[in-house]
Write a protein that holds these residues in place. Sequence first.
Motif, PDB file in Angstrom:
ATOM      1  N   MET A   1       0.776  -1.151   0.105  1.00 43.89           N
ATOM      2  CA  MET A   1       0.015  -0.104  -0.076  1.00 43.89           C
ATOM      3  C   MET A   1       0.905   1.374   0.080  1.00 43.89           C
ATOM      4  O   MET A   1       0.445   2.122  -0.652  1.00 43.89           O
ATOM      5  CB  MET A   1      -1.034   0.103   1.104  1.00 43.89           C
ATOM      6  N   GLU A   2       1.951   1.313   0.744  1.00 38.51           N
ATOM      7  CA  GLU A   2       2.931   2.354   0.666  1.00 38.51           C
ATOM      8  C   GLU A   2       3.546   2.428  -0.557  1.00 38.51           C
ATOM      9  O   GLU A   2       3.585   3.777  -1.268  1.00 38.51           O
ATOM     10  CB  GLU A   2       4.113   2.195   1.583  1.00 38.51           C
ATOM     11  N   GLU A   3       3.881   1.561  -1.403  1.00 41.37           N
ATOM     12  CA  GLU A   3       4.302   1.716  -2.733  1.00 41.37           C
ATOM     13  C   GLU A   3       3.221   2.165  -3.614  1.00 41.37           C
ATOM     14  O   GLU A   3       3.379   2.933  -4.703  1.00 41.37           O
ATOM     15  CB  GLU A   3       4.616   0.293  -3.216  1.00 41.37           C
ATOM     16  N   LEU A   4       1.829   1.791  -3.566  1.00 39.48           N
ATOM     17  CA  LEU A   4       0.845   2.568  -4.278  1.00 39.48           C
ATOM     18  C   LEU A   4       0.687   3.871  -4.143  1.00 39.48           C
ATOM     19  O   LEU A   4       0.493   4.823  -4.865  1.00 39.48           O
ATOM     20  CB  LEU A   4      -0.455   1.719  -4.063  1.00 39.48           C
ATOM     21  N   GLY A   5       0.832   3.992  -2.655  1.00 33.23           N
ATOM     22  CA  GLY A   5       0.760   5.526  -2.347  1.00 33.23           C
ATOM     23  C   GLY A   5       1.813   6.293  -3.063  1.00 33.23           C
ATOM     24  O   GLY A   5       1.655   7.509  -3.461  1.00 33.23           O
ATOM     25  N   GLY A   6       3.024   5.577  -3.414  1.00 37.35           N
ATOM     26  CA  GLY A   6       3.967   6.391  -3.862  1.00 37.35           C
ATOM     27  C   GLY A   6       3.962   6.887  -5.463  1.00 37.35           C
ATOM     28  O   GLY A   6       4.525   7.590  -6.039  1.00 37.35           O
ATOM     29  N   LEU A   7       3.055   6.084  -5.993  1.00 39.04           N
ATOM     30  CA  LEU A   7       2.609   6.151  -7.439  1.00 39.04           C
ATOM     31  C   LEU A   7       1.680   7.129  -7.655  1.00 39.04           C
ATOM     32  O   LEU A   7       1.152   7.392  -8.872  1.00 39.04           O
ATOM     33  CB  LEU A   7       2.278   4.726  -8.157  1.00 39.04           C
ATOM     34  N   GLN A  40      -0.293 -13.535  -7.406  1.00 37.58           N
ATOM     35  CA  GLN A  40      -0.246 -13.833  -5.926  1.00 37.58           C
ATOM     36  C   GLN A  40      -1.451 -13.844  -5.524  1.00 37.58           C
ATOM     37  O   GLN A  40      -1.847 -12.717  -5.174  1.00 37.58           O
ATOM     38  CB  GLN A  40       0.902 -12.836  -5.347  1.00 37.58           C
ATOM     39  N   GLN A  41      -2.125 -14.923  -5.442  1.00 39.50           N
ATOM     40  CA  GLN A  41      -3.680 -14.849  -4.975  1.00 39.50           C
ATOM     41  C   GLN A  41      -3.770 -14.383  -3.505  1.00 39.50           C
ATOM     42  O   GLN A  41      -4.578 -13.803  -3.186  1.00 39.50           O
ATOM     43  CB  GLN A  41      -4.333 -16.428  -5.090  1.00 39.50           C
ATOM     44  N   GLU A  42      -3.085 -14.778  -2.581  1.00 38.26           N
ATOM     45  CA  GLU A  42      -3.354 -14.409  -1.229  1.00 38.26           C
ATOM     46  C   GLU A  42      -2.990 -12.843  -1.099  1.00 38.26           C
ATOM     47  O   GLU A  42      -3.542 -12.262  -0.343  1.00 38.26           O
ATOM     48  CB  GLU A  42      -2.100 -15.063  -0.245  1.00 38.26           C
ATOM     49  N   LEU A  43      -2.028 -12.218  -1.644  1.00 43.53           N
ATOM     50  CA  LEU A  43      -1.833 -11.003  -1.988  1.00 43.53           C
ATOM     51  C   LEU A  43      -3.021 -10.181  -2.336  1.00 43.53           C
ATOM     52  O   LEU A  43      -3.617  -9.311  -1.767  1.00 43.53           O
ATOM     53  CB  LEU A  43      -0.421 -10.741  -2.401  1.00 43.53           C
ATOM     54  N   ALA A  44      -3.361 -10.579  -3.407  1.00 44.06           N
ATOM     55  CA  ALA A  44      -4.670  -9.903  -4.176  1.00 44.06           C
ATOM     56  C   ALA A  44      -5.871  -9.971  -3.206  1.00 44.06           C
ATOM     57  O   ALA A  44      -6.428  -8.908  -2.988  1.00 44.06           O
ATOM     58  CB  ALA A  44      -5.045 -11.011  -5.404  1.00 44.06           C
ATOM     59  N   GLY A  46      -5.618  -9.882  -0.051  1.00 39.33           N
ATOM     60  CA  GLY A  46      -5.433  -8.694   0.745  1.00 39.33           C
ATOM     61  C   GLY A  46      -5.831  -7.560   0.653  1.00 39.33           C
ATOM     62  O   GLY A  46      -6.115  -6.500   1.082  1.00 39.33           O
ATOM     63  N   LEU A  47      -5.233  -7.317  -0.863  1.00 37.48           N
ATOM     64  CA  LEU A  47      -5.326  -5.748  -1.462  1.00 37.48           C
ATOM     65  C   LEU A  47      -6.832  -5.559  -1.653  1.00 37.48           C
ATOM     66  O   LEU A  47      -7.200  -4.553  -1.544  1.00 37.48           O
ATOM     67  CB  LEU A  47      -4.754  -5.800  -2.550  1.00 37.48           C
ATOM     68  N   TRP A  48      -7.409  -6.471  -2.054  1.00 38.32           N
ATOM     69  CA  TRP A  48      -9.096  -6.268  -2.074  1.00 38.32           C
ATOM     70  C   TRP A  48      -9.798  -6.058  -0.793  1.00 38.32           C
ATOM     71  O   TRP A  48     -10.463  -4.980  -0.741  1.00 38.32           O
ATOM     72  CB  TRP A  48      -9.584  -7.425  -2.746  1.00 38.32           C
ATOM     73  N   GLU A  49      -9.292  -6.488   0.150  1.00 39.96           N
ATOM     74  CA  GLU A  49      -9.830  -6.329   1.673  1.00 39.96           C
ATOM     75  C   GLU A  49      -9.656  -5.110   2.027  1.00 39.96           C
ATOM     76  O   GLU A  49     -10.194  -4.525   2.885  1.00 39.96           O
ATOM     77  CB  GLU A  49      -9.370  -7.486   2.539  1.00 39.96           C
ATOM     78  N   THR A  50      -8.562  -4.428   1.431  1.00 37.88           N
ATOM     79  CA  THR A  50      -8.352  -2.813   2.127  1.00 37.88           C
ATOM     80  C   THR A  50      -9.284  -1.837   1.460  1.00 37.88           C
ATOM     81  O   THR A  50      -9.593  -0.736   2.187  1.00 37.88           O
ATOM     82  CB  THR A  50      -7.010  -2.292   1.187  1.00 37.88           C
ATOM     83  N   GLY A  55      -5.554  -0.504  -4.860  1.00 37.42           N
ATOM     84  CA  GLY A  55      -5.115  -1.546  -4.199  1.00 37.42           C
ATOM     85  C   GLY A  55      -6.007  -2.909  -4.870  1.00 37.42           C
ATOM     86  O   GLY A  55      -5.571  -3.761  -5.242  1.00 37.42           O
ATOM     87  N   ARG A  56      -7.569  -2.624  -5.077  1.00 37.72           N
ATOM     88  CA  ARG A  56      -8.434  -3.567  -5.634  1.00 37.72           C
ATOM     89  C   ARG A  56      -8.116  -3.725  -7.158  1.00 37.72           C
ATOM     90  O   ARG A  56      -8.062  -4.728  -7.633  1.00 37.72           O
ATOM     91  CB  ARG A  56      -9.811  -2.891  -5.580  1.00 37.72           C
ATOM     92  N   LEU A  57      -7.549  -2.415  -7.938  1.00 37.13           N
ATOM     93  CA  LEU A  57      -7.183  -2.570  -9.337  1.00 37.13           C
ATOM     94  C   LEU A  57      -6.052  -3.597  -9.453  1.00 37.13           C
ATOM     95  O   LEU A  57      -5.965  -4.387 -10.334  1.00 37.13           O
ATOM     96  CB  LEU A  57      -6.767  -1.453  -9.928  1.00 37.13           C
ATOM     97  N   LEU A  58      -5.265  -3.447  -8.200  1.00 35.52           N
ATOM     98  CA  LEU A  58      -4.036  -4.386  -8.267  1.00 35.52           C
ATOM     99  C   LEU A  58      -4.382  -5.706  -8.195  1.00 35.52           C
ATOM    100  O   LEU A  58      -3.785  -6.501  -8.808  1.00 35.52           O
ATOM    101  CB  LEU A  58      -2.830  -3.808  -7.535  1.00 35.52           C
ATOM    102  N   ALA A  59      -5.115  -5.645  -7.164  1.00 40.15           N
ATOM    103  CA  ALA A  59      -5.741  -7.213  -6.737  1.00 40.15           C
ATOM    104  C   ALA A  59      -6.105  -7.919  -8.027  1.00 40.15           C
ATOM    105  O   ALA A  59      -6.143  -9.113  -8.378  1.00 40.15           O
ATOM    106  CB  ALA A  59      -6.533  -7.109  -5.845  1.00 40.15           C
TER     107      ALA A  59
END
Length: 213
Positions: A1-7, A40-44, A46-50, A55-59
């Motif tokens: 999420m920090e990396e996404l924020g940096g973008l 990466q399904q598990e990461l996806a 987690g990103l969706w749940e944020t 994050g959801r687009l990346l998921a």
Amino acid sequence: MEELGGLEETRVREVNEKHGDDHGVNLGKLRALAKQLKTQQELACGLWETGDSAGRLLAVLICRPKVFGQDELDGMLREARTPKVHDWLVNYVVKKSAHCEALRALWMQDPDPVVASAGWALTVDRVAKKPEGLDLVGLLDVIEAEMKGAPDRLQWAMNHCLAQIGIEHPELRARAVDIGERLEVLKDYPTSPGCTSPFAPTWIAEMVRRQAH
């Protein structure tokens, strides 16, 4: 999420917010990040749940579409309220799922116009690729009766379906054009030079012309 924020880019957010989206990440950079992460399904999950749109687009880009159950996809669609997350979920995940047809039928009848628009988007795909079993005349009946007064996103999806029927099915083309001309939905939609108008009669005529060549 920090990396996404940096973008995040202020200008990108300003443009996106005009279209109902609430993120400022350049989609090219988002896709590059997804390519780096790979599946990466598990990461996806987690990103969706944020609940964060970026994050959801990346998921959506790094998940395994065929892993999700029908109820999971239905719940995700109902949570995806911003246009881009909604569109990517339908196109990149639901369309690749074994539950696609069941969800299409379910969503088409949903009273929520945003959910119903997903059903119509999936129907457009079937009109183009696998129309067998679809009641195309019945779809035109519904479009004729309901499209004019439909909320924006549902109206857009129904209009796309109208155009697709006219493009792909010559025997129904005259009726599709007639419905478009009478309802005048998106007739005055601003269209950039070199782009095809979403006004169904114009759209149909242009795509049929291209097919002829």
